[in-house]
Design a protein around this motif. Structure first.
Motif, PDB file in Angstrom:
ATOM      1  N   TYR A   1       0.851  -1.189   0.000  1.00 50.17           N
ATOM      2  CA  TYR A   1       0.000   0.000   0.000  1.00 50.17           C
ATOM      3  C   TYR A   1       0.886   1.237   0.000  1.00 50.17           C
ATOM      4  CZ  TYR A   1      -3.372  -3.517   1.489  1.00 50.17           C
ATOM      5  OH  TYR A   1      -4.152  -4.635   1.582  1.00 50.17           O
ATOM      6  N   LEU A   2       0.869   1.967  -1.111  1.00 50.35           N
ATOM      7  CA  LEU A   2       1.761   3.096  -1.305  1.00 50.35           C
ATOM      8  C   LEU A   2       0.981   4.323  -1.763  1.00 50.35           C
ATOM      9  CD1 LEU A   2       4.517   1.237  -3.363  1.00 50.35           C
ATOM     10  CD2 LEU A   2       4.621   1.802  -0.931  1.00 50.35           C
ATOM     11  N   PRO A   3       1.530   5.542  -1.556  1.00 49.79           N
ATOM     12  CA  PRO A   3       0.888   6.736  -2.112  1.00 49.79           C
ATOM     13  C   PRO A   3       0.906   6.715  -3.632  1.00 49.79           C
ATOM     14  CG  PRO A   3       2.533   7.308  -0.439  1.00 49.79           C
ATOM     15  CD  PRO A   3       2.727   5.865  -0.756  1.00 49.79           C
ATOM     16  N   ARG A   4      -0.001   7.469  -4.225  1.00 45.98           N
ATOM     17  CA  ARG A   4       0.007   7.615  -5.680  1.00 45.98           C
ATOM     18  C   ARG A   4       1.253   8.388  -6.099  1.00 45.98           C
ATOM     19  NH1 ARG A   4      -5.749   9.683  -7.768  1.00 45.98           N
ATOM     20  NH2 ARG A   4      -4.840   9.011  -9.741  1.00 45.98           N
ATOM     21  N   ASP A   5       1.756   8.060  -7.271  1.00 43.69           N
ATOM     22  CA  ASP A   5       2.968   8.683  -7.791  1.00 43.69           C
ATOM     23  C   ASP A   5       2.622  10.056  -8.372  1.00 43.69           C
ATOM     24  OD1 ASP A   5       5.283   9.439  -9.075  1.00 43.69           O
ATOM     25  OD2 ASP A   5       5.641   7.480 -10.012  1.00 43.69           O
ATOM     26  N   SER A   6       3.166  11.121  -7.754  1.00 40.83           N
ATOM     27  CA  SER A   6       2.856  12.473  -8.212  1.00 40.83           C
ATOM     28  C   SER A   6       3.568  12.849  -9.500  1.00 40.83           C
ATOM     29  CB  SER A   6       3.200  13.477  -7.108  1.00 40.83           C
ATOM     30  OG  SER A   6       2.346  13.285  -5.997  1.00 40.83           O
ATOM     31  N   PHE A   7       4.456  11.971 -10.001  1.00 39.09           N
ATOM     32  CA  PHE A   7       5.034  12.169 -11.326  1.00 39.09           C
ATOM     33  C   PHE A   7       4.132  11.574 -12.411  1.00 39.09           C
ATOM     34  CE2 PHE A   7       8.966  12.693  -8.854  1.00 39.09           C
ATOM     35  CZ  PHE A   7       9.434  13.870  -9.414  1.00 39.09           C
TER      36      PHE A   7
ATOM     37  N   PHE B   1       8.435   4.635   2.608  1.00 41.60           N
ATOM     38  CA  PHE B   1       7.648   3.542   2.039  1.00 41.60           C
ATOM     39  C   PHE B   1       8.519   2.426   1.456  1.00 41.60           C
ATOM     40  CE2 PHE B   1       4.721   7.147   2.167  1.00 41.60           C
ATOM     41  CZ  PHE B   1       3.725   6.577   2.934  1.00 41.60           C
ATOM     42  N   ASP B   2       9.820   2.525   1.655  1.00 41.17           N
ATOM     43  CA  ASP B   2      10.674   1.359   1.416  1.00 41.17           C
ATOM     44  C   ASP B   2      10.498   0.332   2.526  1.00 41.17           C
ATOM     45  OD1 ASP B   2      11.682   2.430  -0.885  1.00 41.17           O
ATOM     46  OD2 ASP B   2      13.663   2.913  -0.069  1.00 41.17           O
ATOM     47  N   TYR B   3       9.944   0.768   3.649  1.00 41.98           N
ATOM     48  CA  TYR B   3       9.887  -0.096   4.829  1.00 41.98           C
ATOM     49  C   TYR B   3       8.480  -0.339   5.349  1.00 41.98           C
ATOM     50  CZ  TYR B   3      14.857   0.812   4.801  1.00 41.98           C
ATOM     51  OH  TYR B   3      16.171   0.897   4.419  1.00 41.98           O
ATOM     52  N   ILE B   4       7.564   0.583   5.099  1.00 43.12           N
ATOM     53  CA  ILE B   4       6.223   0.417   5.651  1.00 43.12           C
ATOM     54  C   ILE B   4       5.162   0.519   4.567  1.00 43.12           C
ATOM     55  CG2 ILE B   4       6.796   1.185   7.976  1.00 43.12           C
ATOM     56  CD1 ILE B   4       5.636   3.944   7.256  1.00 43.12           C
ATOM     57  N   SER B   5       4.037  -0.073   4.883  1.00 42.63           N
ATOM     58  CA  SER B   5       2.893  -0.125   3.981  1.00 42.63           C
ATOM     59  C   SER B   5       1.673   0.322   4.776  1.00 42.63           C
ATOM     60  CB  SER B   5       2.722  -1.557   3.475  1.00 42.63           C
ATOM     61  OG  SER B   5       1.573  -1.685   2.676  1.00 42.63           O
ATOM     62  N   GLY B   6       0.886   1.239   4.213  1.00 44.46           N
ATOM     63  CA  GLY B   6      -0.266   1.702   4.966  1.00 44.46           C
ATOM     64  C   GLY B   6      -1.327   2.331   4.102  1.00 44.46           C
ATOM     65  N   VAL B   7      -2.466   2.602   4.724  1.00 49.04           N
ATOM     66  CA  VAL B   7      -3.633   3.097   3.997  1.00 49.04           C
ATOM     67  C   VAL B   7      -4.263   4.251   4.759  1.00 49.04           C
ATOM     68  CG1 VAL B   7      -4.090   0.799   3.071  1.00 49.04           C
ATOM     69  CG2 VAL B   7      -5.278   1.533   5.157  1.00 49.04           C
ATOM     70  N   ASP B   8      -5.130   4.940   4.075  1.00 49.98           N
ATOM     71  CA  ASP B   8      -6.029   5.888   4.725  1.00 49.98           C
ATOM     72  C   ASP B   8      -7.379   5.193   4.840  1.00 49.98           C
ATOM     73  OD1 ASP B   8      -7.800   7.978   5.410  1.00 49.98           O
ATOM     74  OD2 ASP B   8      -6.462   9.462   4.514  1.00 49.98           O
ATOM     75  N   TYR B   9      -7.741   4.841   6.053  1.00 50.79           N
ATOM     76  CA  TYR B   9      -8.992   4.125   6.291  1.00 50.79           C
ATOM     77  C   TYR B   9     -10.208   5.011   6.035  1.00 50.79           C
ATOM     78  CZ  TYR B   9     -12.731   1.957   9.048  1.00 50.79           C
ATOM     79  OH  TYR B   9     -13.929   1.426   9.468  1.00 50.79           O
TER      80      TYR B   9
END
Length: 328
Positions: free
Chosen positions: A4-10, A79-87
């Motif tokens: 689970y990663l943020p969207r790529d702003s590029f 985010f090389d180490y953790i995975s998360g979401v916005d619930y």
């Protein structure tokens, strides 16, 4: 690679898409492969002065789109180490604190049981009691790092036991905190009486005013925090009014003479090595904010919370012994 990663702003501009924290995926089905979940609690029924902190989670998310994955101060790509979401947001019952507690505890308990660290966006400071109740069921009595201008240890306000000024007294009475592992930093401003801060000390808390912080120094305060709360599971609660209103005007009970935004960030960055099991950032009130000054700071503080989670996971991976290789 974390799932689970943020969207790529590029790939898509920051101003596109639904507002989630750091453009993380909005996922309501929590799962054990998540390290953290951003959870909003848009409730301000415990406020005693300015209302409107129910819009805090929305404002923090909106400001967070400027955040990027590499933390230059901590030198880690989180985010090389953790995975998360916005619930998203917990269900709340406007005007009814105890009913809101019951509903939010369900979501927070689910996250804790799955091993997910809840990172909560408030809301006023009364919501922290529900968080502590949920985490206590999973971890037992918690240590607490509490940054605030107020100790929130009154017995009652307007004869009501539950509001943003009574949170931590109730938490002690319910056995949610280990008072010997609680530290409050940043107390300041006029009081109703000379015993106001002594009430927190009588509960067993270690309490430092902003003047104490200036006298002791920020590096030494970080060491005092670690000495106080370790070992054991710890919760971090950050009231944005810990920061001077020159840097965080959008809050419900502002007090002059606080720390700068840089100093607040430095204090949080220094807390690596503490086993945090939950975080919250409360009392952001957008209607008194100007040019997103407060919400931008709040988003960056939450970003430092995520960085602490990433550093802890990075250090665990480094310290994990390699499996033994059988001899030929």
């Amino acid at each position: 690679m974390p799932k689970y990663l943020p969207r790529d702003s590029f790939v898509t501009p920051r101003f596109c898409g639904v507002r989630t924290f750091m453009r993380l995926p909005h996922v309501e089905d929590l799962a054990p492969d998540m390290d953290f979940a951003i959870i909003g609690i848009p409730f301000d029924g415990g406020q005693s002065y300015r209302s409107g902190a129910r819009f805090g989670p929305e404002a923090i998310r909106d400001a967070s789109i400027l955040l990027r994955p590499f933390n230059a101060e901590q030198k880690i790509t989180i985010f090389d180490y953790i995975s998360g979401v916005d619930y998203g947001d917990c269900p709340v019952v406007p005007g009814y604190i105890e009913e809101t507690y019951k509903k939010t505890e369900i979501t927070l308990r689910l996250a804790a049981d799955l091993g997910i660290i809840p990172v909560v966006l408030g809301g006023d400071h009364c919501i922290t009691l529900a968080e502590l109740r949920a985490l206590h069921q999973c971890h037992g009595p918690l240590g607490l790092v509490h940054f605030d201008a107020h100790s929130d240890t009154w017995d009652a306000y307007f004869e009501q036991k539950y509001n943003h000024g009574t949170t931590f007294r109730r938490a002690v009475e319910e056995g949610l905190l280990d008072p010997a592992r609680v530290i409050q930093v940043g107390m300041r401003g006029p009081l109703y009486g000379a015993d106001d801060l002594n009430a927190a000390r009588e509960l067993g808390f270690e309490v430092y005013t902003t003047s104490d912080l200036r006298r002791i120094g920020f590096k030494n305060m970080v060491e005092k925090i670690k000495a106080r709360v370790l070992p054991g599971p710890v919760f971090l609660s950050f009231d944005i009014d810990f920061v001077d209103p020159a840097f965080a005007p959008g809050t419900g009970t502002p007090e002059v003479g606080g720390v700068t935004s840089w100093e607040a960030l430095e204090l949080v960055r220094g807390l690596r090595g503490i086993p945090f099991v939950g975080f919250d950032l409360v009392e952001v009130l957008p209607s008194y904010d100007h040019a997103q000054v407060t919400s931008l700071l709040a988003a960056n503080i939450v970003y430092e919370f995520l960085t602490l989670i990433a550093i802890a996971k990075q250090e665990r991976s480094v310290c994990t012994p390699c499996p033994s290789i059988p001899s030929a």
